[in-house]
Design a protein around this motif. Structure first.
Motif, PDB file in Angstrom:
ATOM      1  N   ALA A 136       0.828  -1.209   0.000  1.00 17.73           N
ATOM      2  CA  ALA A 136       0.000   0.000   0.000  1.00 17.73           C
ATOM      3  C   ALA A 136       0.863   1.259   0.000  1.00 17.73           C
ATOM      4  O   ALA A 136       0.590   2.223  -0.727  1.00 17.73           O
ATOM      5  N   LEU A 137       1.932   1.254   0.798  1.00 18.57           N
ATOM      6  CA  LEU A 137       2.826   2.413   0.848  1.00 18.57           C
ATOM      7  C   LEU A 137       3.554   2.620  -0.477  1.00 18.57           C
ATOM      8  O   LEU A 137       3.731   3.763  -0.923  1.00 18.57           O
ATOM      9  N   ILE A 138       3.974   1.526  -1.101  1.00 26.52           N
ATOM     10  CA  ILE A 138       4.650   1.655  -2.391  1.00 26.52           C
ATOM     11  C   ILE A 138       3.704   2.274  -3.414  1.00 26.52           C
ATOM     12  O   ILE A 138       4.081   3.182  -4.165  1.00 26.52           O
ATOM     13  N   SER A 139       2.456   1.799  -3.447  1.00 22.97           N
ATOM     14  CA  SER A 139       1.477   2.344  -4.391  1.00 22.97           C
ATOM     15  C   SER A 139       1.164   3.808  -4.098  1.00 22.97           C
ATOM     16  O   SER A 139       1.126   4.642  -4.992  1.00 22.97           O
ATOM     17  N   ALA A 140       0.934   4.115  -2.817  1.00 20.77           N
ATOM     18  CA  ALA A 140       0.624   5.502  -2.445  1.00 20.77           C
ATOM     19  C   ALA A 140       1.836   6.399  -2.618  1.00 20.77           C
ATOM     20  O   ALA A 140       1.697   7.602  -2.854  1.00 20.77           O
ATOM     21  N   GLY A 141       3.033   5.809  -2.524  1.00 23.56           N
ATOM     22  CA  GLY A 141       4.260   6.584  -2.660  1.00 23.56           C
ATOM     23  C   GLY A 141       4.424   7.226  -4.021  1.00 23.56           C
ATOM     24  O   GLY A 141       5.206   8.166  -4.176  1.00 23.56           O
ATOM     25  N   VAL A 142       3.679   6.752  -5.014  1.00 23.01           N
ATOM     26  CA  VAL A 142       3.710   7.372  -6.340  1.00 23.01           C
ATOM     27  C   VAL A 142       3.189   8.811  -6.245  1.00 23.01           C
ATOM     28  O   VAL A 142       3.593   9.672  -7.017  1.00 23.01           O
ATOM     29  N   PHE A 143       2.311   9.068  -5.285  1.00 28.84           N
ATOM     30  CA  PHE A 143       1.689  10.385  -5.144  1.00 28.84           C
ATOM     31  C   PHE A 143       2.230  11.167  -3.954  1.00 28.84           C
ATOM     32  O   PHE A 143       1.665  12.180  -3.567  1.00 28.84           O
ATOM     33  N   THR A 144       3.311  10.669  -3.350  1.00 28.62           N
ATOM     34  CA  THR A 144       3.953  11.374  -2.243  1.00 28.62           C
ATOM     35  C   THR A 144       5.450  11.434  -2.529  1.00 28.62           C
ATOM     36  O   THR A 144       5.872  11.253  -3.664  1.00 28.62           O
ATOM     37  N   LYS A 145       6.233  11.652  -1.518  1.00 29.81           N
ATOM     38  CA  LYS A 145       7.688  11.671  -1.684  1.00 29.81           C
ATOM     39  C   LYS A 145       8.217  10.249  -1.805  1.00 29.81           C
ATOM     40  O   LYS A 145       7.654   9.313  -1.261  1.00 29.81           O
ATOM     41  N   ILE A 146       9.328  10.100  -2.490  1.00 31.45           N
ATOM     42  CA  ILE A 146       9.883   8.767  -2.768  1.00 31.45           C
ATOM     43  C   ILE A 146      10.260   8.019  -1.488  1.00 31.45           C
ATOM     44  O   ILE A 146      10.263   6.795  -1.456  1.00 31.45           O
ATOM     45  N   ILE A 147      10.517   8.732  -0.401  1.00 31.95           N
ATOM     46  CA  ILE A 147      10.875   8.057   0.854  1.00 31.95           C
ATOM     47  C   ILE A 147       9.738   7.158   1.340  1.00 31.95           C
ATOM     48  O   ILE A 147       9.973   6.153   1.998  1.00 31.95           O
ATOM     49  N   VAL A 148       8.496   7.493   0.973  1.00 35.54           N
ATOM     50  CA  VAL A 148       7.359   6.654   1.353  1.00 35.54           C
ATOM     51  C   VAL A 148       7.458   5.312   0.630  1.00 35.54           C
ATOM     52  O   VAL A 148       7.146   4.258   1.203  1.00 35.54           O
ATOM     53  N   ARG A 149       7.929   5.320  -0.623  1.00 36.20           N
ATOM     54  CA  ARG A 149       8.132   4.061  -1.347  1.00 36.20           C
ATOM     55  C   ARG A 149       9.256   3.241  -0.711  1.00 36.20           C
ATOM     56  O   ARG A 149       9.178   2.023  -0.634  1.00 36.20           O
ATOM     57  N   TRP A 150      10.299   3.930  -0.253  1.00 36.81           N
ATOM     58  CA  TRP A 150      11.387   3.225   0.438  1.00 36.81           C
ATOM     59  C   TRP A 150      10.866   2.566   1.711  1.00 36.81           C
ATOM     60  O   TRP A 150      11.213   1.429   2.032  1.00 36.81           O
ATOM     61  N   MET A 151      10.025   3.292   2.432  1.00 36.41           N
ATOM     62  CA  MET A 151       9.437   2.725   3.641  1.00 36.41           C
ATOM     63  C   MET A 151       8.580   1.515   3.284  1.00 36.41           C
ATOM     64  O   MET A 151       8.628   0.478   3.964  1.00 36.41           O
ATOM     65  N   GLY A 152       7.802   1.623   2.211  1.00 40.01           N
ATOM     66  CA  GLY A 152       6.992   0.493   1.766  1.00 40.01           C
ATOM     67  C   GLY A 152       7.840  -0.723   1.445  1.00 40.01           C
ATOM     68  O   GLY A 152       7.497  -1.852   1.803  1.00 40.01           O
ATOM     69  N   GLY A 153       8.969  -0.497   0.781  1.00 40.67           N
ATOM     70  CA  GLY A 153       9.869  -1.597   0.462  1.00 40.67           C
ATOM     71  C   GLY A 153      10.404  -2.274   1.718  1.00 40.67           C
ATOM     72  O   GLY A 153      10.532  -3.511   1.769  1.00 40.67           O
ATOM     73  N   CYS A 154      10.701  -1.485   2.728  1.00 40.71           N
ATOM     74  CA  CYS A 154      11.172  -2.051   4.005  1.00 40.71           C
ATOM     75  C   CYS A 154      10.076  -2.883   4.667  1.00 40.71           C
ATOM     76  O   CYS A 154      10.342  -3.952   5.230  1.00 40.71           O
ATOM     77  N   PHE A 155       8.829  -2.408   4.604  1.00 43.03           N
ATOM     78  CA  PHE A 155       7.713  -3.175   5.164  1.00 43.03           C
ATOM     79  C   PHE A 155       7.519  -4.490   4.410  1.00 43.03           C
ATOM     80  O   PHE A 155       7.253  -5.527   5.011  1.00 43.03           O
ATOM     81  N   VAL A 156       7.649  -4.446   3.081  1.00 36.16           N
ATOM     82  CA  VAL A 156       7.519  -5.670   2.287  1.00 36.16           C
ATOM     83  C   VAL A 156       8.584  -6.684   2.704  1.00 36.16           C
ATOM     84  O   VAL A 156       8.291  -7.861   2.933  1.00 36.16           O
ATOM     85  N   ALA A 157       9.825  -6.226   2.821  1.00 36.77           N
ATOM     86  CA  ALA A 157      10.921  -7.119   3.222  1.00 36.77           C
ATOM     87  C   ALA A 157      10.666  -7.699   4.613  1.00 36.77           C
ATOM     88  O   ALA A 157      10.866  -8.900   4.852  1.00 36.77           O
ATOM     89  N   LEU A 158      10.192  -6.861   5.529  1.00 30.22           N
ATOM     90  CA  LEU A 158       9.910  -7.322   6.882  1.00 30.22           C
ATOM     91  C   LEU A 158       8.748  -8.320   6.884  1.00 30.22           C
ATOM     92  O   LEU A 158       8.756  -9.307   7.631  1.00 30.22           O
ATOM     93  N   GLY A 159       7.755  -8.080   6.035  1.00 30.98           N
ATOM     94  CA  GLY A 159       6.628  -9.006   5.920  1.00 30.98           C
ATOM     95  C   GLY A 159       7.063 -10.365   5.416  1.00 30.98           C
ATOM     96  O   GLY A 159       6.627 -11.397   5.930  1.00 30.98           O
TER      97      GLY A 159
END
Length: 196
Positions: A136-159
């Motif tokens: 969800a963060l990676i998808s929403a990160g398209v419309f926010t700052k790129i750091i949100v996509r980085w955070m999403g990637g970290c959540f995916v890895a942790l998941g």
């Protein structure tokens, strides 16, 4: 050899194009306040602490189900205080795009939670929550700052890590993601780190 006047016009044109590009980027994205992530992380750490108390450990699932809407509410309230978010959502189209980026994965998470609960297989819930929240963060990160996509990637890895980890690590991994990671990225966003 170009004259000084030509060079000046070229520089002015480039500066104007850069201004237009930055204005268009700003119009299509939102600056997520770091305080929202920090508040959500604090709720995540509280849920982790409660879930690790021996007498409450068997109720970890219920604790996290209560913590999730509290964290969302805290984050949403702090986001609505941000002028950029108010104007972002107020214009309509960008706000809808942000919601469309977040909603499918969060909806999938809710459906999978119900399926796991019905199948009495809650051990996979932490990994699925972290994974789908990251998506969800990676998808929403398209419309926010790129750091949100980085955070999403970290959540995916942790998941993914949570899905292959033993049961005793599930709650600590939830705390690492929804608690510590929210706070770390919230601080980075508050300091103006946007990623590359």
């Amino acid at each position: 050899m170009p004259s000084a006047k030509t060079v000046s016009l070229d520089s002015h044109a480039m500066a104007t194009l850069r201004y237009i590009r930055e204005s268009m980027d700003a119009a299509g994205s939102v600056a997520v306040p770091g305080s929202a992530g920090i508040a959500m992380g604090a709720v995540g750490l509280a849920a982790t602490a409660l879930s690790l108390i021996p007498n409450l450990a068997s109720h970890w699932f219920a604790i996290w189900l209560v913590a999730a809407p509290i964290a969302v509410l805290a984050g949403a309230l702090l986001m609505t205080r941000s002028a950029s978010v108010v104007s972002f959502v107020g214009t309509g189209k960008p706000g809808r795009k942000l919601l469309l980026g977040l909603t499918p994965s969060l909806f999938a998470g809710a459906v999978m939670t119900a399926v796991l609960w019905k199948a009495n297989y809650l051990g996979a819930a932490p990994g699925i929550w972290l994974l789908l929240y990251g998506c969800a963060l990676i998808s929403a990160g398209v419309f926010t700052k790129i750091i949100v996509r980085w955070m999403g990637g970290c959540f995916v890895a942790l998941g993914l890590l949570a899905l292959v980890s033993p049961p005793e690590l599930q709650v600590p991994l939830l705390g690492l993601g929804f608690g510590a990671m929210h706070i770390i990225f919230g601080v980075l966003i508050a300091r103006g780190v946007h990623g590359h």
